[in-house]
Design a protein around this motif. Sequence first.
Motif, mmCIF file in Angstrom:
data_model
loop_
_atom_site.group_PDB
_atom_site.id
_atom_site.type_symbol
_atom_site.label_atom_id
_atom_site.label_comp_id
_atom_site.label_asym_id
_atom_site.label_seq_id
_atom_site.Cartn_x
_atom_site.Cartn_y
_atom_site.Cartn_z
ATOM 1 N N THR A 18 1.044 -1.260 0.040
ATOM 2 C CA THR A 18 0.241 0.024 -0.064
ATOM 3 C C THR A 18 0.841 1.530 0.269
ATOM 4 N N MET A 19 0.358 2.386 -0.605
ATOM 5 C CA MET A 19 1.470 3.259 -0.437
ATOM 6 C C MET A 19 0.263 4.414 -0.033
ATOM 7 N N PRO A 20 0.507 5.764 1.246
ATOM 8 C CA PRO A 20 -0.170 6.580 1.617
ATOM 9 C C PRO A 20 -0.549 7.719 0.588
ATOM 10 N N MET A 21 -1.139 7.650 -0.075
ATOM 11 C CA MET A 21 -1.536 8.044 -1.292
ATOM 12 C C MET A 21 -3.074 8.576 -1.083
ATOM 13 N N GLY A 22 -2.680 10.393 -0.556
ATOM 14 C CA GLY A 22 -4.472 10.844 -0.116
ATOM 15 C C GLY A 22 -4.560 9.975 0.825
ATOM 16 N N ASP A 23 -6.125 10.988 1.212
ATOM 17 C CA ASP A 23 -6.448 9.679 2.916
ATOM 18 C C ASP A 23 -6.719 8.278 2.561
ATOM 19 N N THR A 24 -7.428 7.731 1.437
ATOM 20 C CA THR A 24 -7.688 6.376 0.585
ATOM 21 C C THR A 24 -6.380 5.846 0.954
ATOM 22 N N GLY A 25 -5.501 6.123 0.791
ATOM 23 C CA GLY A 25 -4.462 5.418 0.605
ATOM 24 C C GLY A 25 -3.652 5.641 1.604
ATOM 25 N N ARG A 26 -4.172 6.767 2.978
ATOM 26 C CA ARG A 26 -3.668 6.533 4.693
ATOM 27 C C ARG A 26 -4.360 5.494 5.136
ATOM 28 N N GLU A 27 -5.395 5.300 4.931
ATOM 29 C CA GLU A 27 -6.799 4.478 5.160
ATOM 30 C C GLU A 27 -5.804 3.374 5.208
ATOM 31 N N ALA A 28 -5.460 2.481 3.929
ATOM 32 C CA ALA A 28 -5.255 1.724 3.795
ATOM 33 C C ALA A 28 -3.589 1.479 4.289
ATOM 34 N N ASN A 29 -3.037 2.620 4.242
ATOM 35 C CA ASN A 29 -1.761 1.662 5.646
ATOM 36 C C ASN A 29 -1.718 2.122 6.421
ATOM 37 N N ALA A 30 -3.221 2.232 7.345
ATOM 38 C CA ALA A 30 -3.225 1.344 8.108
ATOM 39 C C ALA A 30 -3.009 -0.181 8.731
ATOM 40 N N HIS A 31 -3.014 -0.414 6.563
ATOM 41 C CA HIS A 31 -3.141 -2.375 6.703
ATOM 42 C C HIS A 31 -1.968 -2.364 6.406
ATOM 43 N N TYR A 32 -1.431 -1.979 6.228
ATOM 44 C CA TYR A 32 0.266 -1.287 5.494
ATOM 45 C C TYR A 32 1.235 -3.455 6.150
ATOM 46 N N LEU A 33 1.212 -4.040 4.670
ATOM 47 C CA LEU A 33 1.987 -5.201 5.627
ATOM 48 C C LEU A 33 3.233 -4.987 4.516
ATOM 49 N N PRO A 34 4.812 -5.101 4.901
ATOM 50 C CA PRO A 34 5.704 -5.410 4.389
ATOM 51 C C PRO A 34 6.096 -6.442 3.688
ATOM 52 N N LEU A 35 6.256 -6.324 2.221
ATOM 53 C CA LEU A 35 6.209 -8.173 1.175
ATOM 54 C C LEU A 35 7.077 -8.952 1.513
ATOM 55 N N ASP A 36 7.861 -8.703 2.206
ATOM 56 C CA ASP A 36 9.186 -9.914 2.596
ATOM 57 C C ASP A 36 8.009 -10.415 3.615
ATOM 58 N N VAL A 37 7.461 -10.608 4.688
ATOM 59 C CA VAL A 37 6.377 -10.657 5.585
ATOM 60 C C VAL A 37 5.529 -11.698 5.007
ATOM 61 N N VAL A 38 5.211 -11.390 3.912
ATOM 62 C CA VAL A 38 4.133 -11.936 2.448
ATOM 63 C C VAL A 38 5.339 -13.429 1.774
ATOM 64 N N ARG A 39 6.455 -12.862 1.665
ATOM 65 C CA ARG A 39 7.334 -13.541 0.860
ATOM 66 C C ARG A 39 7.485 -15.067 2.051
ATOM 67 N N GLU A 40 7.891 -14.803 3.158
ATOM 68 C CA GLU A 40 8.156 -15.454 4.359
ATOM 69 C C GLU A 40 7.085 -16.842 4.385
ATOM 70 N N ARG A 41 5.692 -16.325 4.166
ATOM 71 C CA ARG A 41 4.891 -17.079 4.322
ATOM 72 C C ARG A 41 4.712 -17.908 3.390
#
Length: 326
Positions: A190-213
């Motif tokens: 996620t990227m913090p673009m605009g208020d919507t992007g910042r809302e999404a950024n509350a759910h930010y997940l670094p992708l190395d976590v996804v890769r490890e999973r």
Amino acid sequence: MQQLTDPFGRSIEYVRLSVTDRCDLRCFYCMPKGFNDFEAPEHWLSFAEIERVIGAFARLGTRRVRITGGEPLVRKDLPALAARLHALPGIEDLSLSTNAVQLARHAGPLKAAGVQRLNVSLDTPDPQRFRDITGGKLAKVIDGLTAARDAGFSPIKINMVVMKGVNDSDVEAMVEFCIEHGFTLRFIETMPMGDTGREANAHYLPLDVVRERLERHYELVPGVMPGGGPARYLRVAGSELRIGFITPLSQHFCETCNRVRLSVDGTLYLCLGQDHKFELRPLLRSGITDAALDEAIRQAIALKPERHEFNDKPGQVVRFMSMTGG
Ligand code: SAM
Ligand code: SF4
């Protein structure tokens, strides 16, 4: 051949062209619910104006153009524009980013017009979750993907924005979905673009976590993917599936950034994460010559900043993704 180079020595050879800021979905991380403050039609660049600007970029060494938005398929007669861009001398690679809601109808005409590559946004294979995230119907996207494959698009890349507590539990299901259908899968932070992007950024997940999973379930081996974009690719051993990781926040790739963005109103944005911009519409509408247009584009490229500051200044960018052209 001419070449555009920015102040940091980067060759600019790729334009992302937004043909509309409107959309037939409302992904919560991109566009505010009920948003209606769209660009006035008289400010939209006409097809002829778009063709002039992309023609100028082509003279200056641009070889690749990606049509995006908003949702590009809501712009009337898009295949006709695609054909005009494809015909420009120097443009070798024409691609499209879409949510695929209207792709079933457009896939054949787009292929015939010369669109070579397709990226489709899909954050979940689950119909209810799809509705929760986007407000739309998954079945239409699946129809669009099927039509794209039947029209001969290959590879088809699926872009999934991975968000903690929203759709991260779908990562394995998306891998299986893409193996089954022969799509390439790309995960995006996620990227913090605009208020919507910042809302999404509350759910930010670094992708190395996804890769490890994923590594707990699959053997991932180094993979390559032609195209020159910022994704780093791995392949799932025993399958054809390539998985790309696009990590604008956890490992930014600004030092190799080769692109600028043209919005529907004729503004050139020099960086997704900064406000540096250059207005081309007033010049186009006051009879600028081709030579002066080329010079204006050179001046614009001189404004390209070194890097985004999503990590240091996440409140900085007020426009949301669909306004710039993601
Ligand atoms: N409507 C088309 C689509 O969805 O593919 C093209 C435009 S959309 C703005 C381009 C991409 O931007 C999509 O893959 C979308 O998921 C992504 N995007 C939008 N807002 C984002 C955000 N805040 N963070 C990360 N990616 C975002
Ligand atoms: Fe529309 Fe694409 Fe933004 Fe979703 S990500 S709201 S499909 S422009």
